[in-house]
Design an enzyme around this catalytic site. Sequence first.
Site, PDB file in Angstrom:
ATOM      1  N   PRO A   1      13.184 -70.473 -12.747  1.00  0.00           N
ATOM      2  CA  PRO A   1      14.474 -69.784 -12.848  1.00  0.00           C
ATOM      3  C   PRO A   1      14.834 -69.537 -14.163  1.00  0.00           C
ATOM      4  O   PRO A   1      14.704 -70.085 -15.204  1.00  0.00           O
ATOM      5  CB  PRO A   1      15.320 -70.915 -12.432  1.00  0.00           C
ATOM      6  CG  PRO A   1      14.558 -71.881 -11.501  1.00  0.00           C
ATOM      7  CD  PRO A   1      13.424 -71.994 -12.089  1.00  0.00           C
ATOM      8  N   CYS A   2      15.350 -68.031 -14.036  1.00  0.00           N
ATOM      9  CA  CYS A   2      15.441 -67.308 -15.500  1.00  0.00           C
ATOM     10  C   CYS A   2      17.087 -67.391 -15.483  1.00  0.00           C
ATOM     11  O   CYS A   2      17.412 -66.872 -16.630  1.00  0.00           O
ATOM     12  CB  CYS A   2      14.972 -66.108 -15.596  1.00  0.00           C
ATOM     13  SG  CYS A   2      15.675 -64.916 -14.327  1.00  0.00           S
TER      14      CYS A   2
END
Length: 381
Positions: A67-68
């Site tokens: 996840p960014c």
Amino acid sequence: MVGLFAGIGGLELGLAEHGWNTQLLCEVDPGAQAVLGSRFPDIPLHPDVTRLRSLPQNTELVAAGFPCQDLSQAGRTAGITGSKSSLVDEVFRLVKRKNGPRWLVIENVPFMLQLGRGAAMRHITDVLGDLGYAWAYRVVDARAFGLPQRRQRVLMVASRTDDPRTVLFGEDAGMPIEGEPDLYPCGFYWTEGVRGLGWAVNAVPTLKGGSTLGIASPPAVRLPSGEIVTPGLIDAERLQGFDPDWTAPAVQAVGVRPGHRWRLVGNAVSVRMASWVGHRLGHRIEYSADHETPMATGDPWPSAAWGVQDKTFRVHESLWPVHAPYEDLGGFLEESRLLSARATAGFLRRARSGKLRFPPGFLDDVENHLDRMGGFPTVAA
């Protein structure tokens, strides 16, 4: 291979084109789970990486577009310790065993190189070194692979047994000269207009995931005729390298709104980007140290680097490893529609109230488009 944080399968699709067989997928988002279940029906799907106890035996490669949200310039910027992006440590937990996978392929946003003075990269590279992995990363642009989307991403390859430099480096086509804006469609974000625009010539700016409520955030495109259009969802899927309607199964999941498909596409890994990595894993190029210089502790993270143990080196290569045949944006869009008067008027209000500079003639085209769409919408008293 195993796909962690698999999303809608971009990494897995690209690697599969070069012989990598997925044994296990892991993804928590219900909409993405529905897509994976439909598109990879014979592959076991685990819903929660934090509850995954181990990898299948003989796993040679782990792919993880972790996840960014905490690392993105458009996100919360909480950093690598944020509740989402800290999940990369689950990857390290799973590969920690003595005979762990030979290869890791990790993807994320380039803002992670700057956020917190590079704390995220220091954490990742320190852990990889502790686990016995040599690592290399390179920021690449999706346009290099022929798709008209200016999408820059960090691709990282790490290995316990091989030199990762032979995968990511050795090809450098250099960034081409940008065309004249008046001759090509130009992408921008109509939701901006005060602090940023995302302007891109013959391409759309980076597709975004949109809001957590499933509200789409597509870009706009100024055509050479002066008309302003927005790409459709199927256009967005194709701009990421997926087949049309790839995310259609997402709406079958309980509680998933149709607009959530935009979020899935915006958060996905470009299939062509992953395919390039897959190709290079099977066709490695002998690396020359002539293209590198040592880095000191505290140096800013460059767009390409590699390291082993406590040594880190800057690599002097561009964001364009190749120049694949380019698909011009004008002929690419198949599902575009005119930007509405309301959206156009909102953009113009923000543009006029801010101090952002715009390309010559751009705001004139936006005003003319608004006139063709009926002018500023009237607001009831």
